[in-house]
Write a protein that holds these residues in place. Sequence first.
Motif, PDB file in Angstrom:
ATOM      1  N   THR A  73      49.450  32.850  54.750  1.00 13.60           N
ATOM      2  CA  THR A  73      48.778  34.150  53.820  1.00 13.60           C
ATOM      3  C   THR A  73      49.085  35.462  53.831  1.00 13.60           C
ATOM      4  N   LYS A  74      47.942  35.794  53.501  1.00 13.70           N
ATOM      5  CA  LYS A  74      47.983  37.203  53.312  1.00 13.70           C
ATOM      6  C   LYS A  74      47.325  38.017  54.461  1.00 13.70           C
ATOM      7  N   TYR A 118      41.370  38.576  45.008  1.00 12.07           N
ATOM      8  CA  TYR A 118      39.913  38.032  44.566  1.00 12.07           C
ATOM      9  C   TYR A 118      39.800  37.407  45.303  1.00 12.07           C
ATOM     10  N   LEU A 119      40.395  36.285  45.350  1.00  7.93           N
ATOM     11  CA  LEU A 119      40.394  35.036  45.999  1.00  7.93           C
ATOM     12  C   LEU A 119      39.593  34.752  47.167  1.00  7.93           C
ATOM     13  N   TRP A 120      40.270  35.727  48.109  1.00  2.00           N
ATOM     14  CA  TRP A 120      40.690  35.465  49.155  1.00  2.00           C
ATOM     15  C   TRP A 120      38.914  36.212  49.791  1.00  2.00           C
ATOM     16  N   PRO A 121      38.690  37.022  49.646  1.00  2.00           N
ATOM     17  CA  PRO A 121      37.315  38.292  49.840  1.00  2.00           C
ATOM     18  C   PRO A 121      35.990  36.607  49.824  1.00  2.00           C
ATOM     19  N   ARG A 131      36.762  46.900  44.223  1.00  2.00           N
ATOM     20  CA  ARG A 131      37.983  46.570  43.216  1.00  2.00           C
ATOM     21  C   ARG A 131      38.399  46.007  41.818  1.00  2.00           C
ATOM     22  N   ILE A 132      37.204  45.970  41.668  1.00  2.00           N
ATOM     23  CA  ILE A 132      37.094  45.288  39.913  1.00  2.00           C
ATOM     24  C   ILE A 132      36.943  46.799  39.333  1.00  2.00           C
ATOM     25  N   ALA A 133      35.831  47.316  39.811  1.00  2.00           N
ATOM     26  CA  ALA A 133      35.553  48.637  39.463  1.00  2.00           C
ATOM     27  C   ALA A 133      36.094  50.008  39.370  1.00  2.00           C
ATOM     28  N   ASN A 134      37.432  50.025  40.001  1.00  3.28           N
ATOM     29  CA  ASN A 134      38.695  51.126  40.511  1.00  3.28           C
ATOM     30  C   ASN A 134      39.698  50.966  39.681  1.00  3.28           C
ATOM     31  N   ARG A 135      40.213  51.599  38.718  1.00  9.37           N
ATOM     32  CA  ARG A 135      40.994  51.048  37.489  1.00  9.37           C
ATOM     33  C   ARG A 135      42.313  50.647  38.501  1.00  9.37           C
ATOM     34  N   THR A 136      42.498  52.047  39.316  1.00  8.47           N
ATOM     35  CA  THR A 136      44.152  51.699  40.194  1.00  8.47           C
ATOM     36  C   THR A 136      43.814  50.289  41.465  1.00  8.47           C
ATOM     37  N   SER A 137      42.704  50.072  41.748  1.00 10.46           N
ATOM     38  CA  SER A 137      42.808  48.726  42.797  1.00 10.46           C
ATOM     39  C   SER A 137      43.126  47.409  41.254  1.00 10.46           C
ATOM     40  N   SER A 138      42.382  48.003  40.572  1.00 13.92           N
ATOM     41  CA  SER A 138      42.741  46.912  39.688  1.00 13.92           C
ATOM     42  C   SER A 138      43.994  46.415  39.407  1.00 13.92           C
ATOM     43  N   ARG A 151      46.391  41.807  42.620  1.00 16.12           N
ATOM     44  CA  ARG A 151      46.708  40.498  43.111  1.00 16.12           C
ATOM     45  C   ARG A 151      45.411  39.223  42.921  1.00 16.12           C
ATOM     46  N   LYS A 152      46.089  38.075  41.908  1.00 16.59           N
ATOM     47  CA  LYS A 152      44.506  37.115  41.878  1.00 16.59           C
ATOM     48  C   LYS A 152      44.530  36.767  43.866  1.00 16.59           C
TER      49      LYS A 152
END
Length: 234
Positions: free
Chosen positions: A194-195, A147-150, A132-139, A143-144
């Motif tokens: 939450t989601k 990243y926090l949920w995983p 998620r961090i490496a992919n520009r579109t996903s990044s 939302r916060k």
Amino acid sequence: MEHLLEFARGPLFRLSFALMVLGLLRILALDLFELYRAYRQAGDKTVPWGKTTLKALEWLVPIRKVFVNRPVYSVFSILFHIGLLLVPIFLYAHVKLWQDDLGLPWLTLSYKWAYGLTLLTIITGLALIVGRIANRTSSFLSRKQDYLWPIALLIPFVTGFICAHLGVGPKAYQALMLIHILAGELIFVLMPFTKIAHCVLMPLSQYVAAVAWKFPPDTDDKVCTTLNKKGEPV
């Protein structure tokens, strides 16, 4: 520390589990009510139930969509979700926890499967965060909480794996086990708000779309009349 562990394993576990179940049941009931209301108000009550059910099943097991977009990421996501569901529900130590209270018979994972699935969940979870961090579109779209949920979901797996399979001292074991239990209970409490509630809502979304998102039966005629093309093919 032992008293804290007993409290976390006992009353706090039962309270957080009850909140999760009641919260998810509330969401499910509200969704079913809205689905029924949408069906009652729909001008066209024709609903392709079989086709919609197939779509819901395709969402639950999205094998056909794996290779459409980011196949490696999709495979990792499926494996992550498999471990995320199977390990907490069928791990022997977890089953023992509620079997002692409820006395319900339940299947359990063998040691090898529990070990492998836990490790698989940790590896794929970390890979998804990196992906998620490496992919520009996903990044850009993330939302916060994406990243926090995983990370929150991985904490019980990592601490549980260390406690079960790595040699740690008694004090470290108790501290990690307390983090393991509290993290799991925090997830229980947050799930309905939450989601993560999508585990209950998403299968219903296909039915909601099939029932609610349709044009009234006379839409074609009204559009043609507005465009002054009545009688012509649309």
